[in-house]
Design an enzyme around this catalytic site. Structure first.
Site, short mmCIF file in Angstrom:
data_model
loop_
_atom_site.label_atom_id
_atom_site.label_comp_id
_atom_site.label_asym_id
_atom_site.label_seq_id
_atom_site.Cartn_x
_atom_site.Cartn_y
_atom_site.Cartn_z
NE ARG A 69 -16.00 53.79 45.97
CZ ARG A 69 -17.06 54.23 45.30
NH1 ARG A 69 -17.42 55.51 45.37
NH2 ARG A 69 -17.76 53.43 44.54
CE1 TYR A 197 -15.18 49.28 51.88
CE2 TYR A 197 -15.09 51.34 50.68
CZ TYR A 197 -15.23 49.97 50.69
OH TYR A 197 -15.38 49.29 49.51
CE LYS A 206 -12.20 52.85 42.32
NZ LYS A 206 -12.70 51.77 43.06
CG HIS A 226 -13.83 52.72 38.14
ND1 HIS A 226 -15.15 52.72 38.56
CD2 HIS A 226 -13.21 51.84 38.95
CE1 HIS A 226 -15.30 51.88 39.57
NE2 HIS A 226 -14.14 51.33 39.82
CB SER A 248 -18.40 50.47 42.56
OG SER A 248 -17.53 51.56 42.39
CB CYS A 250 -21.05 46.78 37.51
SG CYS A 250 -22.35 47.73 38.31
CG ASP A 277 -11.03 49.25 40.91
OD1 ASP A 277 -12.21 49.02 40.61
OD2 ASP A 277 -10.70 50.16 41.70
NE ARG A 375 -15.41 46.22 47.87
CZ ARG A 375 -15.47 46.61 46.59
NH1 ARG A 375 -14.47 46.36 45.76
NH2 ARG A 375 -16.53 47.24 46.14
P1 GTP Z 1 -15.48 47.16 42.37
O1 GTP Z 1 -14.37 46.44 43.04
O2 GTP Z 1 -16.48 47.71 43.36
O3 GTP Z 1 -15.03 48.21 41.43
O4 GTP Z 1 -16.40 46.05 41.62
P2 GTP Z 1 -16.18 45.21 40.26
O5 GTP Z 1 -16.65 46.01 39.11
O6 GTP Z 1 -14.81 44.66 40.20
O7 GTP Z 1 -17.25 44.02 40.44
P3 GTP Z 1 -17.04 42.46 40.71
O8 GTP Z 1 -16.35 41.76 39.59
O9 GTP Z 1 -16.43 42.31 42.06
O10 GTP Z 1 -18.54 41.97 40.75
C1 GTP Z 1 -19.50 42.50 41.64
C2 GTP Z 1 -20.69 41.58 41.77
O11 GTP Z 1 -21.27 41.33 40.50
C3 GTP Z 1 -20.32 40.22 42.36
O12 GTP Z 1 -21.29 39.85 43.29
C4 GTP Z 1 -20.32 39.31 41.17
O13 GTP Z 1 -20.61 37.99 41.53
C5 GTP Z 1 -21.36 39.93 40.25
N1 GTP Z 1 -21.06 39.68 38.82
C6 GTP Z 1 -19.86 39.84 38.21
N2 GTP Z 1 -19.91 39.47 36.89
C7 GTP Z 1 -21.20 39.08 36.66
C8 GTP Z 1 -21.88 38.59 35.50
O14 GTP Z 1 -21.32 38.45 34.41
N3 GTP Z 1 -23.21 38.30 35.65
C9 GTP Z 1 -23.86 38.45 36.86
N4 GTP Z 1 -25.15 38.15 36.91
N5 GTP Z 1 -23.23 38.90 37.98
C10 GTP Z 1 -21.92 39.21 37.89
C1 SPV Z 2 -15.16 50.60 44.12
O1 SPV Z 2 -16.05 50.95 44.92
O2 SPV Z 2 -15.20 50.90 42.89
C2 SPV Z 2 -14.01 49.80 44.59
C3 SPV Z 2 -13.83 49.64 46.02
O3 SPV Z 2 -13.23 49.34 43.79
S1 SPV Z 2 -13.22 51.08 46.76
O4 SPV Z 2 -11.81 50.88 47.06
O5 SPV Z 2 -13.94 51.29 47.99
O6 SPV Z 2 -13.35 52.21 45.87
MN MN Z 3 -13.78 49.94 41.67
#
Ligand code: GTP
Ligand code: SPV
Ligand code: MN
Length: 590
Positions: A69, A197, A206, A226, A248, A250, A277, A375
């Site tokens: 984004r 993207y 979003k 979110h 995002s 996290c 999400d 992704r």
């Molecule tokens: P968006 O789709 O961008 O909104 O991201 P999200 O908040 O759904 O994050 P996601 O669960 O995809 O995790 C993002 C990154 O953080 C990945 O590389 C995970 O492996 C890492 N991660 C997730 N949970 C943990 C955790 O509890 N500990 C650690 N150290 N890393 C984590």
């Molecule tokens: C984020 O960035 O929080 C996502 C991926 O979940 S996107 O669809 O690009 O916003």
């Molecule tokens: Mn997100």
């Protein structure tokens, strides 16, 4: 396709502007999906992956300058600049339309314009919102078919008069100098040009479900957030639901699908995914907050996802999934850093260049095969732990709201706020290190209130006031917590194992919601006593727990001062209650 004259007229107008060769209305049928996939393969927009190992799966590479984004090119085009507030980019609506129209003019010559009617939320739910996305990208169409409910059934619900969000998307050469993501809350419209993207181009996500919906939610008295939504099942079969907002990349998808460690499973715990999400929350007749996931699929981060960290996600992406910007192996399978198994002996990296493990750049730095923000797009229905209630029209009742960020220091593993107002303060002052999900300098700590900094469609101070008002409106609001899975030791190593072990923290959170669970009162809120978390079977270094639960007054004094700087930056509309919370925190820390 439709007798809705407002919709017909708008599509005609956009056809006039973009001059496509033809217009195709998406009906949402299985035959149509197959045909569109074949067209996308024929045009080279996607590639079909190995039919045996990854049935129904597709591969796509975005342009190298179009991988996340672009918050600096994202605008709220409200009539007044002050309606968008100091945290959003703003353009006057006329100027937004004029700029985007210049870019879109005749940009679809020789190509097809697709019209996608879609519903955010189950088509038959009274709370769902309908959008219609116009796009010249087959990749966008194929993603929307997974991420939203699409087609004729949506048009049927729209009828001849129904309201819908006008979502105009054009690739326009995918030129980063002609890239704009524009939101017009007054017109219920979104115009996105120059990007293919995810969050920039899949306009139901979003753009509609957060930026447009948050502005609408303020007027209508609900919240568009979110947040993931999950249910934690107990031994007796009873399920309690929590919603968690992390910025995002996290950990939302991971927490939403977590599998508890053996000791927790033995106690009867099991997690059910409602969403990963976005959550729309409303006050129910019982005074509780009820949450709905408006999406139909997961657009998840690939790197770091493997059978140990997130087995449910790995099972979900085994078929009918679109992979974007990952490594393409010679045998037409995919791989990413932190994924399952060994990297392929040779393949193509996310930019399409020959790649093998250990490939180095001119400076001798190892080149990642997959983009850090690569992704997968997968249907929610394929998720093994999908909650049977994920399509409940009224949603699920929320016991706890969890805020969290990526903080190497400062924030303890978990703490509980002392009231709704204090909880809103905790959310409003959230901060996190920047990740690869957005363009910009990675790792830099920035304030990201409620993980909505890039997604709130109106003035952040008004948004905080709306949160405070929602607490008054709900007779039984959820308890509010803050977590940090990312605290590190002096060497930069994570102190907490995270992933499935986060179930141990969820257990404490839900105990606290029931008035159980041991805690000590600190200046920032209630922190678990060292024996309050079930750490059985965990091999934490001797001093790790102490560090994880530590609240250092000196560090927090600096933090509280920075909260004030952030609040000051939001101007005079900041609710007095939040200033009061800040003063109280400073007082408790002195
Ligand atoms: P968006 O789709 O961008 O909104 O991201 P999200 O908040 O759904 O994050 P996601 O669960 O995809 O995790 C993002 C990154 O953080 C990945 O590389 C995970 O492996 C890492 N991660 C997730 N949970 C943990 C955790 O509890 N500990 C650690 N150290 N890393 C984590
Ligand atoms: C984020 O960035 O929080 C996502 C991926 O979940 S996107 O669809 O690009 O916003
Ligand atoms: Mn997100």
């Amino acid at each position: 396709m439709t007798k809705h004259t407002g919709l017909q007229n708008w599509v005609e107008e956009m056809r006039g502007l973009c001059s496509p060769d033809k217009v195709v209305w998406i009906d949402g049928s299985a035959e149509e999906k197959k045909r569109l996939e074949e067209d996308a393969v024929a045009s080279g927009e996607v590639l079909r992956l190995d039919e045996e190992k990854l049935p129904g799966c597709l591969f796509h590479r975005t342009k190298g300058n179009d991988v996340a984004r672009t918050e600096h090119l994202t605008y709220i085009c409200s009539p007044e600049k002050d309606d968008a507030g100091p945290t959003n980019n703003w353009l006057p609506p006329e100027e937004g339309y004029r700029k985007a129209s210049e870019i879109l003019k005749d940009s679809m010559k020789g190509r097809t314009m697709f019209v996608i009617p879609f519903s955010m939320g189950p088509v038959d739910s009274a709370f769902s919102k309908i959008g219609v996305e116009i796009t010249d990208s087959l990749y966008v169409v194929l993603n929307m078919l997974i991420m939203t409910r699409t087609g004729s059934r949506v048009l049927a619900k729209l009828g001849t008069e129904g309201g819908f969000t006008k979502c105009m998307h054009g690739k326009a050469g995918l030129d980063e100098n002609k890239r704009l993501i524009l939101h017009f809350p007054e017109d219920n419209a979104i115009w996105s040009v120059g990007s293919g993207y995810g969050g920039n181009a899949l306009l139901g996500k979003k753009c509609l479900s957060l930026r447009i919906a948050s502005a609408l939610a303020r007027k209508e008295g609900w919240l568009a957030e979110h947040m993931l939504i999950l249910g934690l099942e107990h031994k007796d079969g009873h399920i309690e639901y929590v919603a968690a907002s992390f910025p995002s990349a996290c950990g939302k998808t991971n927490l939403a699908m977590l599998i508890p460690p053996e000791v927790m499973k033995a106690k009867g715990y099991r997690v059910w995914t409602v969403g990963d999400d976005i959550a729309w929350l409303r006050v129910g007749a019982d005074g509780r907050l009820w949450a709905v996931n408006p999406e139909a699929g997961f657009f998840g981060v690939a790197p770091g996802t493997n059978s140990k960290t997130n087995p449910n996600a790995m099972a979900t992406v085994k078929k009918n999934t679109i992979f974007t910007n990952v490594v393409l192996a010679d045998d037409h399978t995919v791989w990413w850093e932190g994924g399952d198994g060994e990297p392929p002996a040779s393949g193509l990296d996310w930019q399409g260049k020959p790649w093998k493990p250990g490939t180095k750049d001119a400076q001798g730095k190892t080149i990642a095969g997959a983009h850090p923000n690569s992704r997968f797009t997968a249907p929610a229905s394929q998720c093994p732990c999908l909650s049977p209630k994920w399509e409940e029209p009224q949603g699920v009742p929320i016991s706890a709201i969890i805020f969290g960020g990526r903080r190497a220091r400062l924030a303890p593993l978990v703490y509980q706020s002392t009231s709704w107002e204090h909880g809103v303060y905790v959310g409003a002052t959230m901060a996190s290190e920047r990740t690869a999900a957005q363009v910009g300098s990675q790792g830099e700590v920035r304030r990201d209130p409620m993980a909505m900094l890039p997604f709130c469609g109106y003035h952040m101070a008004d948004y905080f006031a709306h949160w405070l008002a929602m607490g008054k409106k709900a007779a039984k609001p959820p308890k509010i917590f803050h977590v940090n899975w990312f605290r590190t030791d002096e060497k930069g190593k994570f102190l907490w194992p995270g992933y499935g072990d986060n179930a141990r923290v969820l257990e404490w959170i839900l105990q606290r919601c029931r008035g159980e669970g041991k805690a000590v009162q600190t200046p920032i809120g209630h922190v678990p006593t060292p024996d309050a978390l079930d750490l059985a079977g965990l091999d934490l270094p001797a001093d790790a727990l102490g560090k994880l639960l530590e609240v250092r007054a000196d560090e927090w004094r600096a933090e509280a001062a920075d909260h004030k700087v952030f609040f000051d930056s939001l101007g005079p509309k900041l609710p007095a209650e939040l200033r009061r919370q800040n003063e109280e925190l400073v007082r408790r820390l002195s």
